[in-house]
Design a protein around this motif. Sequence first.
Motif, PDB file in Angstrom:
ATOM      1  N   TYR A 261       1.229  -0.956   0.220  1.00 22.33           N
ATOM      2  CA  TYR A 261       0.519  -0.284  -0.303  1.00 22.33           C
ATOM      3  C   TYR A 261       0.975   1.660  -0.246  1.00 22.33           C
ATOM      4  CZ  TYR A 261      -3.299   3.375   1.651  1.00 22.33           C
ATOM      5  OH  TYR A 261      -4.396   4.691   0.876  1.00 22.33           O
ATOM      6  N   LYS A 265       1.600   1.516  -4.731  1.00 20.47           N
ATOM      7  CA  LYS A 265       1.284   0.414  -6.723  1.00 20.47           C
ATOM      8  C   LYS A 265       0.098  -0.310  -6.631  1.00 20.47           C
ATOM      9  CE  LYS A 265       5.962  -1.433  -6.271  1.00 20.47           C
ATOM     10  NZ  LYS A 265       6.914  -1.949  -7.082  1.00 20.47           N
ATOM     11  N   GLU A 266      -0.360  -0.713  -7.488  1.00 24.59           N
ATOM     12  CA  GLU A 266      -1.527  -1.819  -7.775  1.00 24.59           C
ATOM     13  C   GLU A 266      -1.245  -3.421  -7.394  1.00 24.59           C
ATOM     14  OE1 GLU A 266      -4.217  -0.569 -10.488  1.00 24.59           O
ATOM     15  OE2 GLU A 266      -2.932  -1.702 -12.220  1.00 24.59           O
ATOM     16  N   GLU A 268      -1.730  -7.112  -8.941  1.00 23.02           N
ATOM     17  CA  GLU A 268      -2.760  -8.324 -10.039  1.00 23.02           C
ATOM     18  C   GLU A 268      -2.236  -9.368  -9.286  1.00 23.02           C
ATOM     19  OE1 GLU A 268      -2.807  -7.671 -14.381  1.00 23.02           O
ATOM     20  OE2 GLU A 268      -1.819  -9.651 -14.670  1.00 23.02           O
ATOM     21  N   LYS A 279      -7.408  -7.492 -10.347  1.00 21.49           N
ATOM     22  CA  LYS A 279      -6.451  -6.713 -10.195  1.00 21.49           C
ATOM     23  C   LYS A 279      -7.338  -6.213  -8.465  1.00 21.49           C
ATOM     24  CE  LYS A 279      -4.800  -4.493 -14.060  1.00 21.49           C
ATOM     25  NZ  LYS A 279      -5.033  -4.200 -15.368  1.00 21.49           N
ATOM     26  N   THR A 281      -6.344  -2.518  -7.146  1.00 23.55           N
ATOM     27  CA  THR A 281      -5.828  -1.790  -6.753  1.00 23.55           C
ATOM     28  C   THR A 281      -5.737  -0.686  -5.633  1.00 23.55           C
ATOM     29  OG1 THR A 281      -8.135  -0.083  -6.140  1.00 23.55           O
ATOM     30  CG2 THR A 281      -7.708  -0.092  -8.730  1.00 23.55           C
ATOM     31  N   HIS A 282      -5.097   0.172  -5.692  1.00 27.96           N
ATOM     32  CA  HIS A 282      -4.290   1.332  -4.569  1.00 27.96           C
ATOM     33  C   HIS A 282      -5.218   1.340  -3.919  1.00 27.96           C
ATOM     34  CE1 HIS A 282      -1.874   3.271  -1.948  1.00 27.96           C
ATOM     35  NE2 HIS A 282      -2.037   4.355  -2.020  1.00 27.96           N
ATOM     36  N   GLU A 283      -6.554   1.948  -3.892  1.00 26.79           N
ATOM     37  CA  GLU A 283      -7.533   2.313  -3.005  1.00 26.79           C
ATOM     38  C   GLU A 283      -7.946   0.764  -2.689  1.00 26.79           C
ATOM     39  OE1 GLU A 283      -7.741   3.763  -5.994  1.00 26.79           O
ATOM     40  OE2 GLU A 283      -7.366   5.413  -5.035  1.00 26.79           O
ATOM     41  N   GLN A 284      -7.931  -0.608  -3.095  1.00 27.00           N
ATOM     42  CA  GLN A 284      -8.503  -1.151  -2.918  1.00 27.00           C
ATOM     43  C   GLN A 284      -7.667  -2.377  -1.455  1.00 27.00           C
ATOM     44  OE1 GLN A 284      -9.313  -3.107  -6.801  1.00 27.00           O
ATOM     45  NE2 GLN A 284     -11.740  -3.001  -6.749  1.00 27.00           N
TER      46      GLN A 284
END
Length: 296
Positions: A261, A265-266, A268, A279, A281-284
């Motif tokens: 975090y 980065k994100e 996968e 995938k 994401t950063h937020e997820q």
Amino acid sequence: MTDKLVRATASNGDIRIIAAITTELVNEGVKLHNCAPTAAAVLGRMLTAGSLMGATLKSEKDALTLQMSGGGEARGVVVTSYADASVKGYIGNPSVDLPANSKGKLDVGGAIGKNGNLVIIRDMGLREPYVGQVPIYTGEIGDDLAYYFTVSEQTPSAVGLGVLVDTDLSVKAAGGFIIQMMPGANELAADLVTYRLQEIPSVTEMITKGMTIEEILNYIFEGMDLKIHDSMIPAYKCDCSREKVERAFISIGQKDLEELYNEGKEEELKCHFCNKAYKFTHEQIGEIIKSVTADK
Ligand SMILES: [Zn+2]
């Protein structure tokens, strides 16, 4: 649709048989994993074995996993199957392609290697799964399973598995059988089956000729009171989901998640069994960390 799995008995029920044509199923697995010819034979034989053994599970919630890792270039192969004869799997190195063995066949034993174990995990929803294992005997998979059944389960068995890879890398024919002698089985019947199995053409040869699975069994067990009890359609099926992948992602631990975090980065993650990408994401990733800390 030509794939079919049947369960049968012969010789007054003394002999238990599970046999299948798995050409389409194996083709799907081989395409998904982009396998070279030797890898295709390794994965295809394991998928066929998994499907045959899955069909012996009692409940639809049960799962059976076969693992073979013998130090060879295949770098391990794993399949998981279910009671409906569906199966999924992967091979550590899908590019493995060795020269033909001394019999002119795809060198499955060489690709797997003999330095390791065949592991069989039966997950029947209990707290602990049942795990059985034997040292790899030849690495040809069929021999190893026969050895496992005979030694670990005291059930003398013959296992035949075959995958014929075409020049265009598609699978031309795949299938197999597990033949088991029940306790107290007539020894003459056992000898007769052993003799017939030495005389018959390979499974893939019979499938290529267009024989159905019933015709193949009728041929092997001619005059031996063959009774076909039921049939199923074996298939390649992956049951992955975002939830399952997320659970695996969480299992790397809070510290590693926070590190990812903070790098902004994100991520996968790919399902090993079907290569589907999930995938995050950063937020997820941030939300996952929040939910993990909230659980505590
Ligand atoms: Zn998947």
